[in-house]
Motif scaffolding. Structure first.
Motif, PDB file in Angstrom:
ATOM      1  N   MET A   1     -11.251  -4.195  -6.297  1.00  0.00           N
ATOM      2  CA  MET A   1     -10.050  -3.931  -7.082  1.00  0.00           C
ATOM      3  C   MET A   1      -8.863  -4.673  -6.471  1.00  0.00           C
ATOM      4  O   MET A   1      -8.596  -4.547  -5.276  1.00  0.00           O
ATOM      5  N   LYS A   2      -8.148  -5.419  -7.281  1.00  0.00           N
ATOM      6  CA  LYS A   2      -7.008  -6.209  -6.803  1.00  0.00           C
ATOM      7  C   LYS A   2      -5.710  -5.443  -7.077  1.00  0.00           C
ATOM      8  O   LYS A   2      -5.513  -4.913  -8.164  1.00  0.00           O
ATOM      9  N   ILE A   3      -4.820  -5.422  -6.074  1.00  0.00           N
ATOM     10  CA  ILE A   3      -3.586  -4.650  -6.191  1.00  0.00           C
ATOM     11  C   ILE A   3      -2.418  -5.409  -5.590  1.00  0.00           C
ATOM     12  O   ILE A   3      -2.569  -6.106  -4.577  1.00  0.00           O
ATOM     13  N   LEU A   4      -1.265  -5.279  -6.226  1.00  0.00           N
ATOM     14  CA  LEU A   4      -0.003  -5.808  -5.720  1.00  0.00           C
ATOM     15  C   LEU A   4       0.885  -4.616  -5.403  1.00  0.00           C
ATOM     16  O   LEU A   4       1.092  -3.749  -6.258  1.00  0.00           O
ATOM     17  N   ALA A   5       1.421  -4.557  -4.177  1.00  0.00           N
ATOM     18  CA  ALA A   5       2.282  -3.452  -3.772  1.00  0.00           C
ATOM     19  C   ALA A   5       3.586  -3.985  -3.210  1.00  0.00           C
ATOM     20  O   ALA A   5       3.626  -5.073  -2.618  1.00  0.00           O
ATOM     21  N   ALA A   6       4.647  -3.197  -3.378  1.00  0.00           N
ATOM     22  CA  ALA A   6       5.962  -3.585  -2.869  1.00  0.00           C
ATOM     23  C   ALA A   6       6.680  -2.377  -2.303  1.00  0.00           C
ATOM     24  O   ALA A   6       6.486  -1.246  -2.756  1.00  0.00           O
ATOM     25  N   ASP A   7       7.529  -2.637  -1.299  1.00  0.00           N
ATOM     26  CA  ASP A   7       8.400  -1.600  -0.754  1.00  0.00           C
ATOM     27  C   ASP A   7       9.782  -2.183  -0.506  1.00  0.00           C
ATOM     28  O   ASP A   7       9.918  -3.248   0.101  1.00  0.00           O
ATOM     29  N   THR A   8      10.806  -1.470  -0.991  1.00  0.00           N
ATOM     30  CA  THR A   8      12.201  -1.843  -0.740  1.00  0.00           C
ATOM     31  C   THR A   8      13.036  -0.618  -0.393  1.00  0.00           C
ATOM     32  O   THR A   8      14.255  -0.686  -0.398  1.00  0.00           O
ATOM     33  N   ALA A   9      12.401   0.502  -0.097  1.00  0.00           N
ATOM     34  CA  ALA A   9      13.103   1.786  -0.086  1.00  0.00           C
ATOM     35  C   ALA A   9      13.961   2.038   1.149  1.00  0.00           C
ATOM     36  O   ALA A   9      14.912   2.811   1.081  1.00  0.00           O
ATOM     37  N   LEU A  10      13.635   1.411   2.280  1.00  0.00           N
ATOM     38  CA  LEU A  10      14.373   1.703   3.508  1.00  0.00           C
ATOM     39  C   LEU A  10      14.846   0.405   4.167  1.00  0.00           C
ATOM     40  O   LEU A  10      15.454  -0.424   3.516  1.00  0.00           O
ATOM     41  N   GLY A  11      14.561   0.232   5.446  1.00  0.00           N
ATOM     42  CA  GLY A  11      15.130  -0.893   6.181  1.00  0.00           C
ATOM     43  C   GLY A  11      14.272  -2.127   6.252  1.00  0.00           C
ATOM     44  O   GLY A  11      14.334  -2.871   7.247  1.00  0.00           O
ATOM     45  N   ALA A  12      13.464  -2.359   5.247  1.00  0.00           N
ATOM     46  CA  ALA A  12      12.638  -3.568   5.195  1.00  0.00           C
ATOM     47  C   ALA A  12      12.303  -3.864   3.744  1.00  0.00           C
ATOM     48  O   ALA A  12      12.487  -3.020   2.862  1.00  0.00           O
ATOM     49  N   CYS A  13      11.823  -5.080   3.515  1.00  0.00           N
ATOM     50  CA  CYS A  13      11.301  -5.468   2.202  1.00  0.00           C
ATOM     51  C   CYS A  13       9.926  -6.058   2.456  1.00  0.00           C
ATOM     52  O   CYS A  13       9.768  -6.933   3.318  1.00  0.00           O
ATOM     53  N   SER A  14       8.925  -5.573   1.753  1.00  0.00           N
ATOM     54  CA  SER A  14       7.572  -6.063   2.000  1.00  0.00           C
ATOM     55  C   SER A  14       6.762  -6.089   0.717  1.00  0.00           C
ATOM     56  O   SER A  14       7.023  -5.337  -0.224  1.00  0.00           O
ATOM     57  N   VAL A  15       5.789  -6.989   0.705  1.00  0.00           N
ATOM     58  CA  VAL A  15       4.881  -7.165  -0.427  1.00  0.00           C
ATOM     59  C   VAL A  15       3.484  -7.402   0.133  1.00  0.00           C
ATOM     60  O   VAL A  15       3.321  -8.066   1.159  1.00  0.00           O
ATOM     61  N   ALA A  16       2.485  -6.860  -0.524  1.00  0.00           N
ATOM     62  CA  ALA A  16       1.097  -7.090  -0.120  1.00  0.00           C
ATOM     63  C   ALA A  16       0.217  -7.237  -1.353  1.00  0.00           C
ATOM     64  O   ALA A  16       0.456  -6.569  -2.370  1.00  0.00           O
ATOM     65  N   VAL A  17      -0.765  -8.110  -1.240  1.00  0.00           N
ATOM     66  CA  VAL A  17      -1.775  -8.276  -2.283  1.00  0.00           C
ATOM     67  C   VAL A  17      -3.134  -8.076  -1.624  1.00  0.00           C
ATOM     68  O   VAL A  17      -3.460  -8.763  -0.643  1.00  0.00           O
ATOM     69  N   LEU A  18      -3.900  -7.128  -2.122  1.00  0.00           N
ATOM     70  CA  LEU A  18      -5.217  -6.820  -1.568  1.00  0.00           C
ATOM     71  C   LEU A  18      -6.283  -6.956  -2.632  1.00  0.00           C
ATOM     72  O   LEU A  18      -6.027  -6.720  -3.812  1.00  0.00           O
ATOM     73  N   ASP A  19      -7.471  -7.299  -2.188  1.00  0.00           N
ATOM     74  CA  ASP A  19      -8.669  -7.230  -3.016  1.00  0.00           C
ATOM     75  C   ASP A  19      -9.614  -6.284  -2.300  1.00  0.00           C
ATOM     76  O   ASP A  19     -10.362  -6.699  -1.415  1.00  0.00           O
ATOM     77  N   GLY A  20      -9.532  -5.010  -2.633  1.00  0.00           N
ATOM     78  CA  GLY A  20     -10.270  -4.009  -1.869  1.00  0.00           C
ATOM     79  C   GLY A  20      -9.734  -3.964  -0.444  1.00  0.00           C
ATOM     80  O   GLY A  20      -8.530  -3.846  -0.219  1.00  0.00           O
ATOM     81  N   ASP A  21     -10.613  -4.094   0.540  1.00  0.00           N
ATOM     82  CA  ASP A  21     -10.205  -4.080   1.943  1.00  0.00           C
ATOM     83  C   ASP A  21      -9.670  -5.432   2.412  1.00  0.00           C
ATOM     84  O   ASP A  21      -9.100  -5.521   3.509  1.00  0.00           O
ATOM     85  N   LYS A  22      -9.834  -6.454   1.624  1.00  0.00           N
ATOM     86  CA  LYS A  22      -9.427  -7.799   2.031  1.00  0.00           C
ATOM     87  C   LYS A  22      -7.947  -8.037   1.732  1.00  0.00           C
ATOM     88  O   LYS A  22      -7.482  -7.821   0.618  1.00  0.00           O
ATOM     89  N   ILE A  23      -7.207  -8.487   2.739  1.00  0.00           N
ATOM     90  CA  ILE A  23      -5.787  -8.800   2.584  1.00  0.00           C
ATOM     91  C   ILE A  23      -5.658 -10.240   2.086  1.00  0.00           C
ATOM     92  O   ILE A  23      -6.005 -11.184   2.802  1.00  0.00           O
ATOM     93  N   LEU A  24      -5.166 -10.409   0.862  1.00  0.00           N
ATOM     94  CA  LEU A  24      -4.977 -11.741   0.304  1.00  0.00           C
ATOM     95  C   LEU A  24      -3.609 -12.317   0.659  1.00  0.00           C
ATOM     96  O   LEU A  24      -3.450 -13.536   0.790  1.00  0.00           O
ATOM     97  N   ALA A  25      -2.613 -11.442   0.809  1.00  0.00           N
ATOM     98  CA  ALA A  25      -1.266 -11.878   1.189  1.00  0.00           C
ATOM     99  C   ALA A  25      -0.498 -10.668   1.701  1.00  0.00           C
ATOM    100  O   ALA A  25      -0.698  -9.544   1.228  1.00  0.00           O
TER     101      ALA A  25
END
Length: 219
Positions: A1-25
């Protein structure tokens, strides 16, 4: 399963793209402000690194809070827009859940307590074990949080900007706890938690633990 996630809620900005357990970005940048300007280019860069089209995503995820008023809304608005455009499910994960999960992974402890300084002597606070959260995110005075942590039996890891303050209080009580390097939520853990979360069609809403300072004038 491929997923795009983002966080901007506190003192950082981050993005991640995963394909299951594999980190794509995975991109993580500490920042006190500027999330609105940073998020879209960061998502574009992460998807380029992952080498997949937006249409190939199966899920989206975002932090719902607690956090700063503006920061929470930046990530939620952006990911809600993607949800509508892509017609993909959007999963909400709290900032404290994400920090606690990262702390459990780093420390191998039995429990992780995530505490973020909410100012005015208060802290956003949650405890999680390897079986899940022990209670819902809450706002608490430091002494209340320390008392809850001190009642745990097992190895305890601390995360968040309030971890140092909690560690000092726990040492005064004779309670052992370990610090982790987790100070802010990370989209990598938002994605990992969202992959395991049940899918829901309910709209993802911001989590506010404190009433707004602004009030309507009295009639």
């Amino acid at each position: 399963m491929k997923i795009l996630a983002a966080d901007t809620a506190l003192g950082a900005c981050s993005v991640a793209v995963l394909d299951g357990d594999k980190i794509l970005a995975h991109i993580f940048e500490p920042m006190a402000r500027g999330h609105a300007e940073a998020l879209a280019p960061m998502v574009e860069s992460a998807m380029g690194q992952a080498k997949i089209a937006f249409s190939a995503l199966d899920r989206l995820a975002v932090t719902t809070g607690p956090g700063t008023f503006t920061g929470q809304r930046v990530g939620l608005a952006f990911m809600r827009g993607l949800r509508l455009a892509l017609k993909k499910p959007l999963i909400g994960i709290t900032t404290l859940e994400a920090m606690a999960a990262a702390a459990l992974n780093e420390s191998k402890a039995d429990y992780a307590a995530a505490l973020h300084d909410a100012k005015r002597g208060e802290f956003y606070f949650q405890i999680a074990s390897r079986d899940g959260a022990l209670f819902a995110p809450r706002i608490a005075m430091l002494d209340e949080a320390i008392e809850a942590i001190a009642g745990l039996s097992g190895k305890i890891a601390l995360a968040g900007t309030g971890a140092n303050a909690a560690l000092s209080g726990l040492r005064e009580r004779g309670t052992a706890a370990m610090m982790t390097g987790i100070a802010e939520p990370d989209a990598l853990w938002v994605a990992r938690l969202a992959l395991k979360a049940p899918q829901s069609d309910a709209p993802v809403r911001p989590l506010y633990l404190r009433a707004p300072d602004a009030r309507l004038p009295s009639p």
